[in-house]
Design an enzyme around this catalytic site. Structure first.
Site, PDB file in Angstrom:
ATOM      1  CE1 TYR A 159      -3.563   2.801   0.333  1.00 40.67           C
ATOM      2  CE2 TYR A 159      -2.266   3.579   2.432  1.00 40.67           C
ATOM      3  CZ  TYR A 159      -3.234   3.831   1.341  1.00 40.67           C
ATOM      4  OH  TYR A 159      -4.035   4.989   1.376  1.00 40.67           O
ATOM      5  CE  LYS A 163      -2.676   6.692  -1.758  1.00 47.60           C
ATOM      6  NZ  LYS A 163      -3.974   7.046  -2.712  1.00 47.60           N
TER       7      LYS A 163
HETATM    8  N1  LIG Z   1      -8.863   6.419   4.801  1.00 50.67           N
HETATM    9  C1  LIG Z   1      -7.869   6.936   4.908  1.00 50.67           C
HETATM   10  O1  LIG Z   1      -7.492   7.340   6.473  1.00 50.67           O
HETATM   11  C2  LIG Z   1      -6.689   7.502   4.099  1.00 50.67           C
HETATM   12  C3  LIG Z   1      -7.099   7.598   2.566  1.00 50.67           C
HETATM   13  N2  LIG Z   1      -6.059   7.899   1.722  1.00 50.67           N
HETATM   14  C4  LIG Z   1      -6.492   7.918   0.533  1.00 50.67           C
HETATM   15  O2  LIG Z   1      -7.642   8.604   0.189  1.00 50.67           O
HETATM   16  C5  LIG Z   1      -8.138   7.901  -1.045  1.00 50.67           C
HETATM   17  C6  LIG Z   1      -9.833   7.369  -0.701  1.00 50.67           C
HETATM   18  O3  LIG Z   1      -9.634   6.682   0.418  1.00 50.67           O
HETATM   19  P1  LIG Z   1     -10.993   6.190   1.312  1.00 50.67           P
HETATM   20  O4  LIG Z   1     -11.898   7.089   0.806  1.00 50.67           O
HETATM   21  O5  LIG Z   1     -10.568   5.980   2.589  1.00 50.67           O
HETATM   22  O6  LIG Z   1     -10.942   4.821   0.736  1.00 50.67           O
HETATM   23  P2  LIG Z   1     -12.449   3.990   0.096  1.00 50.67           P
HETATM   24  O7  LIG Z   1     -12.213   2.659  -0.318  1.00 50.67           O
HETATM   25  O8  LIG Z   1     -13.747   4.372   0.773  1.00 50.67           O
HETATM   26  O9  LIG Z   1     -12.757   4.594  -1.467  1.00 50.67           O
HETATM   27  C7  LIG Z   1     -12.017   4.495  -2.385  1.00 50.67           C
HETATM   28  C8  LIG Z   1     -13.055   4.553  -3.695  1.00 50.67           C
HETATM   29  O10 LIG Z   1     -12.100   4.148  -4.824  1.00 50.67           O
HETATM   30  C9  LIG Z   1     -12.982   3.275  -5.491  1.00 50.67           C
HETATM   31  N3  LIG Z   1     -12.044   2.434  -6.368  1.00 50.67           N
HETATM   32  C10 LIG Z   1     -11.445   1.371  -5.807  1.00 50.67           C
HETATM   33  N4  LIG Z   1     -10.921   0.662  -7.020  1.00 50.67           N
HETATM   34  C11 LIG Z   1     -11.293   1.222  -8.016  1.00 50.67           C
HETATM   35  C12 LIG Z   1     -11.057   1.036  -9.535  1.00 50.67           C
HETATM   36  N5  LIG Z   1     -10.399   0.187  -9.916  1.00 50.67           N
HETATM   37  N6  LIG Z   1     -11.946   2.056 -10.398  1.00 50.67           N
HETATM   38  C13 LIG Z   1     -12.509   2.782 -10.059  1.00 50.67           C
HETATM   39  N7  LIG Z   1     -12.600   2.859  -8.686  1.00 50.67           N
HETATM   40  C14 LIG Z   1     -12.115   2.345  -7.618  1.00 50.67           C
HETATM   41  C15 LIG Z   1     -13.804   2.361  -4.576  1.00 50.67           C
HETATM   42  O11 LIG Z   1     -15.062   1.647  -5.022  1.00 50.67           O
HETATM   43  C16 LIG Z   1     -14.187   3.422  -3.417  1.00 50.67           C
HETATM   44  O12 LIG Z   1     -15.399   3.993  -3.755  1.00 50.67           O
HETATM   45  C17 LIG Z   1      -7.429   6.717  -1.435  1.00 50.67           C
HETATM   46  O13 LIG Z   1      -6.543   7.023  -2.608  1.00 50.67           O
HETATM   47  C18 LIG Z   1      -6.373   6.457  -0.141  1.00 50.67           C
HETATM   48  O14 LIG Z   1      -5.206   6.013  -0.487  1.00 50.67           O
HETATM   49  C19 LIG Z   1      -5.139   8.738   2.234  1.00 50.67           C
HETATM   50  C20 LIG Z   1      -4.694   8.879   3.587  1.00 50.67           C
HETATM   51  C21 LIG Z   1      -5.723   8.351   4.696  1.00 50.67           C
HETATM   52  C1  LIG Z   2      -3.143  -2.570  17.266  1.00 49.13           C
HETATM   53  C2  LIG Z   2      -4.784  -2.535  17.233  1.00 49.13           C
HETATM   54  C3  LIG Z   2      -5.163  -2.192  18.630  1.00 49.13           C
HETATM   55  O1  LIG Z   2      -6.431  -1.591  18.851  1.00 49.13           O
HETATM   56  C4  LIG Z   2      -5.009  -1.083  16.550  1.00 49.13           C
HETATM   57  C5  LIG Z   2      -4.907  -1.420  14.896  1.00 49.13           C
HETATM   58  C6  LIG Z   2      -5.033   0.022  14.214  1.00 49.13           C
HETATM   59  C7  LIG Z   2      -4.950   0.053  12.813  1.00 49.13           C
HETATM   60  C8  LIG Z   2      -5.922  -0.673  12.206  1.00 49.13           C
HETATM   61  C9  LIG Z   2      -4.762   1.409  12.239  1.00 49.13           C
HETATM   62  C10 LIG Z   2      -3.753   2.330  13.238  1.00 49.13           C
HETATM   63  C11 LIG Z   2      -3.273   3.345  12.054  1.00 49.13           C
HETATM   64  C12 LIG Z   2      -4.038   3.074  10.740  1.00 49.13           C
HETATM   65  C13 LIG Z   2      -3.405   3.857   9.619  1.00 49.13           C
HETATM   66  C14 LIG Z   2      -3.135   5.039   9.570  1.00 49.13           C
HETATM   67  O2  LIG Z   2      -4.165   5.967  10.121  1.00 49.13           O
HETATM   68  C15 LIG Z   2      -2.564   5.823   8.356  1.00 49.13           C
HETATM   69  C16 LIG Z   2      -3.556   5.278   7.236  1.00 49.13           C
HETATM   70  C17 LIG Z   2      -3.310   5.913   5.791  1.00 49.13           C
HETATM   71  C18 LIG Z   2      -3.660   5.569   4.741  1.00 49.13           C
HETATM   72  O3  LIG Z   2      -3.543   6.184   3.691  1.00 49.13           O
HETATM   73  C19 LIG Z   2      -4.743   4.573   4.815  1.00 49.13           C
HETATM   74  C20 LIG Z   2      -5.176   3.997   5.849  1.00 49.13           C
HETATM   75  C21 LIG Z   2      -4.065   3.867   7.070  1.00 49.13           C
HETATM   76  C22 LIG Z   2      -2.910   3.011   6.587  1.00 49.13           C
HETATM   77  C23 LIG Z   2      -4.678   3.536   8.450  1.00 49.13           C
HETATM   78  C24 LIG Z   2      -5.278   1.939   8.433  1.00 49.13           C
HETATM   79  C25 LIG Z   2      -5.474   1.504   9.813  1.00 49.13           C
HETATM   80  C26 LIG Z   2      -4.511   1.817  10.786  1.00 49.13           C
HETATM   81  C27 LIG Z   2      -3.360   0.819  10.617  1.00 49.13           C
END
Ligand SMILES: NC(=O)C1=CN([C@@H]2O[C@H](COP(=O)(O)OP(=O)(O)OC[C@H]3O[C@@H](n4cnc5c(N)ncnc54)[C@H](O)[C@@H]3O)[C@@H](O)[C@H]2O)C=CC1
Ligand SMILES: C[C@@H](CO)CCC[C@@H](C)[C@H]1CC[C@H]2[C@@H]3[C@H](O)CC4=CC(=O)CC[C@]4(C)[C@H]3CC[C@]12C
Length: 361
Positions: A159, A163
Site C-alpha cells: 500500500y 501510493k
Molecule cells: N482512509 C484514510 O485514512 C486515508 C485514505 N487516503 C487515500 O484517500 C483515497 C480515498 O480513500 P478512502 O475514501 O478511505 O477509501 P475508500 O475505499 O472508501 O474509497 C476508494 C474508492 O475508490 C473506488 N475504487 C477502488 N478501486 C477502483 C477502481 N479500480 N476503479 C474505480 N474506482 C475504484 C472504490 O470503489 C471506493 O469507492 C485513497 O486514494 C486513499 O489512498 C489517504 C490517507 C488516509
Molecule cells: C493494534 C490495534 C489494537 O487496537 C489497532 C490497529 C489500528 C490500525 C488498524 C490502524 C492504526 C493506524 C491506521 C492507519 C493510519 O491511520 C494511516 C493510514 C493511511 C492511509 O492512507 C490508509 C489507512 C491507514 C493505513 C490507516 C489504516 C488503519 C491503521 C493501520
C-alpha cells in the site's frame, strides 16, 4: 448570481467519488464550487445516494468504471477541466494481492495522467497519503513534521509503496504538454488518518467494543501520537486546491501538501475514544496495557493464519505486523504550507468534527 447558467461552466471529474472521502469531496464540490456545471462521479461501485444529487442545478453524471481500464478513464476525463483522483485500493490488511494494489493505485493513476494528456485536461489533484512518508520500516518517529522534514521514507508494504509510486508519477507529470499545447498542473494531498462520517474502521471498533461488553483494551501506549484529520476538512482542501490551481499554477504545480486541521494529537485508540466514549464504550484501566510481545505474537499469528487459510477463505483481521507497527509509531504533522500556498483554513472546528462523527457512529 452565482447560480446563473452563465457562471456555471466547469466540468469536474472525481474518481473514487463513491468512497468514504470521495463522497465528501462530491458533496463539498456541490456546496462550494459555484462555477460547477457538470460533476462526473466515477467509481467501480456507484452509491444509491447519487440519485438524490441529480435534482440540483448541477448536472451530476454517475459513471461506473474501473481506473485500471485506460479507455474507460479516457472517456470519463474527456472534456473535464479538473480531475480529482481519489480512487484507490486502501488495503493494509491483506485483503487484496500486492498485484491488485499496484494495478489500481499505480496503473490506475498512470491511466488518469495519460487521459489528461490525451484529452487536454489541465488540472489534476491526487489524493496521496501520509503513508508515502511513513512510518517507515525502521519504525522511526515523525514528530510534528512538515513537507520538508527529512525522513527516511523506506517501505516494504504494497500500500505505501504503491501510493508513493503513484504520487511520484503525478508530480513528475506536472508541466507535461496536454492536447492543445497547454501544460498540465498537478499536485498531491497527503491526508493523515482520516476520520468522520463513513469511517468504516471506527464502526468496526465500535462493534468490537459492544461484543466485549462495552469495553476496549488498550494495546498502544498513550504516548504514541498520531495526527488525524476530519474528512470534511480533507474534502475542503481538495476543493480549494482544485479552485486555486489555475491562478497559482507556478507556486502550487508539482507540490505536496499534508492535510491537517485542529484535531488533537493522540494515540490511535485514545483518539477513537473521543467518539466511542460518548457512544458508551470505555477503554479499560490504562495500567492494563496489553504487553507488546503479546500483540506482536498475535499479529504474527494472524499473518500466518491468513497465509494458511488463503486457499479456503479470506482471513483479514485489523491486527497484523504492519498495522501494529503503524499504530505503534508516532507520526504527527505540524505545517501551514496549505495556508501559505492557497489560503486553506479548516472549514470544521475540532468540536464540529467531533460532534458530527459521534452522531454518525
Ligand atoms: N482512509 C484514510 O485514512 C486515508 C485514505 N487516503 C487515500 O484517500 C483515497 C480515498 O480513500 P478512502 O475514501 O478511505 O477509501 P475508500 O475505499 O472508501 O474509497 C476508494 C474508492 O475508490 C473506488 N475504487 C477502488 N478501486 C477502483 C477502481 N479500480 N476503479 C474505480 N474506482 C475504484 C472504490 O470503489 C471506493 O469507492 C485513497 O486514494 C486513499 O489512498 C489517504 C490517507 C488516509
Ligand atoms: C493494534 C490495534 C489494537 O487496537 C489497532 C490497529 C489500528 C490500525 C488498524 C490502524 C492504526 C493506524 C491506521 C492507519 C493510519 O491511520 C494511516 C493510514 C493511511 C492511509 O492512507 C490508509 C489507512 C491507514 C493505513 C490507516 C489504516 C488503519 C491503521 C493501520
Amino acid at each position: 448570481m452565482a447560480d446563473s447558467a452563465e457562471t456555471r461552466k466547469l466540468v469536474y471529474l472525481v474518481t473514487g467519488g463513491c468512497g468514504f472521502l470521495g463522497e465528501h469531496v462530491v458533496r463539498m464540490l456541490l456546496q462550494r464550487e459555484p462555477r460547477l456545471y457538470e460533476l462526473r462521479v466515477f467509481d467501480l461501485h456507484l452509491g444509491p445516494w447519487l440519485e438524490e444529487l441529480k435534482t440540483g442545478p448541477v448536472q451530476v453524471t454517475a459513471i461506473q468504471g474501473d481506473v485500471t481500464q485506460a479507455h474507460e478513464v479516457a472517456a470519463a476525463v474527456a472534456g473535464a477541466h479538473v480531475v480529482i483522483h481519489t480512487a484507490g485500493l486502501v488495503d493494509v490488511f491483506g485483503r487484496a494481492s500486492p498485484e491488485t494494489i499496484y494495478e489500481v493505485n499505480v496503473q490506475g493513476t498512470k491511466n488518469v495522467i495519460e487521459a489528461c494528456v490525451q484529452t487536454g485536461t489541465r488540472f489534476l489533484v491526487y489524493t496521496s497519503s501520509m503513508e508515502v512518508v511513513g512510518p517507515n520500516i525502521k519504525g522511526h518517529p515523525f514528530y510534528r513534521g512538515n513537507e520538508d522534514t527529512p525522513y527516511e521514507a523506506i517501505h516494504r508494504h504494497p500500500y505505501p509503496c504503491s501510493k508513493a509510486q503513484a504520487e511520484r508519477l503525478v508530480l513528475e507529470a506536472n508541466g507535461r504538454k496536454v492536447h492543445g499545447g497547454l501544460s498540465l498542473v498537478t499536485c498531491a494531498l497527503r491526508p493523515t488518518g482520516i476520520y468522520g462520517e463513513g469511517h468504516q474502521i471506527m464502526r468496526d471498533f465500535y462493534h468490537q467494543g459492544l461484543r466485549l461488553g462495552g469495553r476496549l483494551f488498550r494495546a498502544i501506549p498513550a504516548s504514541v501520537e498520531h495526527s488525524r484529520v476530519y474528512v470534511g476538512n480533507v474534502a475542503w482542501m481538495h476543493v480549494l486546491v482544485a479552485q486555486e490551481l489555475e491562478q497559482r499554477a507556478a507556486l502550487m504545480g508539482g507540490q505536496v501538501y499534508f492535510c491537517y486541521d485542529e484535531s488533537p494529537y493522540k494515540s490511535y485508540e485514545d483518539f477513537n475514544m473521543e467518539f466511542l466514549g460518548p457512544c458508551g464504550l470505555r477503554l479499560v484501566d490504562t495500567r492494563l496495557l496489553v504487553p507488546y510481545w503479546l500483540l506482536m505474537l498475535l499479529a504474527t499469528l494472524n499473518a500466518l493464519l491468513q497465509w494458511l487459510l488463503r486457499p479456503l477463505l479470506l482471513y483479514a483481521p485489523l491486527l497484523n505486523p504492519y498495522t501494529l507497527a503503524v499504530a505503534n509509531t508516532t507520526f504527527t504533522v505540524s505545517t501551514n504550507k496549505a495556508q501559505r500556498h492557497f489560503g486553506y483554513k479548516p472549514l470544521f472546528s475540532w468540536e464540529d468534527s467531533r460532534t458530527r462523527t459521534i452522531r454518525w457512529v
